[in-house]
Design an enzyme around this catalytic site. Sequence first.
Site, PDB file in Angstrom:
ATOM      1  CD  GLU A 164      -2.848  -1.226   2.363  1.00  0.00           C
ATOM      2  OE1 GLU A 164      -2.770  -0.356   3.245  1.00  0.00           O
ATOM      3  OE2 GLU A 164      -3.702  -2.134   2.401  1.00  0.00           O
ATOM      4  CD  GLU A 352      -3.626  -6.178   3.900  1.00  0.00           C
ATOM      5  OE1 GLU A 352      -4.488  -5.387   4.336  1.00  0.00           O
ATOM      6  OE2 GLU A 352      -2.410  -5.948   3.944  1.00  0.00           O
TER       7      GLU A 352
HETATM    8  O1  LIG Z   1      -6.728  -1.709   7.967  1.00  0.00           O
HETATM    9  C1  LIG Z   1      -6.637  -3.085   7.819  1.00  0.00           C
HETATM   10  C2  LIG Z   1      -5.348  -3.419   7.072  1.00  0.00           C
HETATM   11  N1  LIG Z   1      -5.312  -2.690   5.820  1.00  0.00           N
HETATM   12  N2  LIG Z   1      -4.165  -2.912   5.032  1.00  0.00           N
HETATM   13  C3  LIG Z   1      -2.878  -2.826   5.718  1.00  0.00           C
HETATM   14  C4  LIG Z   1      -2.899  -3.544   7.056  1.00  0.00           C
HETATM   15  O2  LIG Z   1      -1.667  -3.336   7.730  1.00  0.00           O
HETATM   16  C5  LIG Z   1      -4.088  -3.087   7.879  1.00  0.00           C
HETATM   17  O3  LIG Z   1      -4.099  -3.701   9.150  1.00  0.00           O
END
Ligand SMILES: OC[C@H]1NNC[C@@H](O)[C@@H]1O
Length: 446
Positions: A164, A352
């Site tokens: 991300e 995810e």
């Molecule tokens: O907010 C939930 C998830 N989102 N994507 C990155 C992860 O590190 C977060 O915990």
Amino acid sequence: MPYFPEDFIFGVATASYQIEGAWNEDGKGESIWDRFAHTPGNIQDGTTGDVACDHYHRFEEDVALLKELGVDAYRFSISWPRIFPEGRGRVNEKGLDFYRSLIGKLQEAGIKPVVTLYHWDLPQKLQDKGGWENQETVEAFAEYARFLFQSFAKEVFLWITHNEPWVVSFVGHYEGRHAPGKRDFKSALQVSRNLLLSHGLAVQAFREEKTLGSIGITLNLTPVHPFSDSEEDILAAKRCDGYFNRWFLDPLFKGEFPEDMLLWYEKKGFALPQLSEEEKSLIAQPIDFLGINYYFRRVVGKGEGAIFEVEFFNPPQSEYTDMGWEIYPEGLYEIVKRVSEEYQPEDIYITENGIALPDQPDSKGRINDQRRIDYLRSHLLALHRAVDEGCPVSGYFVWSLMDNFEWGFGLSKRFGLVYVDYTTLQRIKKASFYWYQKVVKSKRVD
Ligand SMILES: OC[C@H]1NNC[C@@H](O)[C@@H]1O
């Protein structure tokens, strides 16, 4: 009854700072999240990742949970400062040994390791010299990546360079809600550029080292819908789509930042230096897969907001999670279809997808998280539709294996298939654990 392909990969995901604890043990260096969480006022519930799930000491128990769950693969991240306490130079052998042991246990359990190189825990020593705004960090990341490719040349199924980069750039350097807590849009743009360059150097190193497995990057992508069909709401949605999605998709797959966003930022006083031809091809060199993290969509309209002039809406008829995110399964179908058609990635993994709920054990110590089962089912059915229509999706990872440290929210948000009692560190399998166990075994969603 929707069946996924026999070779479809089902997994779960975690990240180092969120589960490991042992923040200063066995030679690990300080990370920017250690520093950020230790700074009063930054974490909503006042907790830190100092202990978190204590995975560093309990990883064998957690691999046993993964084996019981029956997953094909397990996505985790490596803590850069556990390997290079100063970011580059001296290697911390004990840190490397931890990941050797973890990967060895996964292999014994017949579970494919999926490694995220960077999931936000930058060595603080690099931040002290400008962090991701500084070219030195780009070079240090390439060295770190190459070292890991050499150390685990044959064991890893998927390598993910960055998790991300939008969050790292804009939440960490513009909104300020994440480490290092900057609020400077120009910095955020510079960071996004350097993250992409560092991704390119890592992919280059991966190819040069002839590392086994596949390499890609994970983006959090959100469909953006206009609040109304007015021209100004449609334009607001296009700007948001550029900010959240195309800002990384375009350089990675088309070798250019989106023109409309470059012009918009320049109009707002944030001119970004042009990428050279060499930098464009470095960033856009072929990758083996795109990781997509999907949680929710965004509904926007024209607003007076400073840089983007948008306003966000929460459709009243929708349900929302403990994070305040809209539950919108259709968005997973939409984003996979759009990315497949517009960017033609070699392959896609949903790296995810999950839901935060206020889970608590009942009088018998059980956690009946039916809403999480409903969320996962509806998203898997939406994903199945995209797969059925020919989108190249090879796997799906639930966020998360277990409850963990949810960044600015601390330990207060629970995403796990496994509940963690943070006073005893006991793990308790939720109803969704058993539901997902059946999905993984049968490759079917009922
Ligand atoms: O907010 C939930 C998830 N989102 N994507 C990155 C992860 O590190 C977060 O915990």
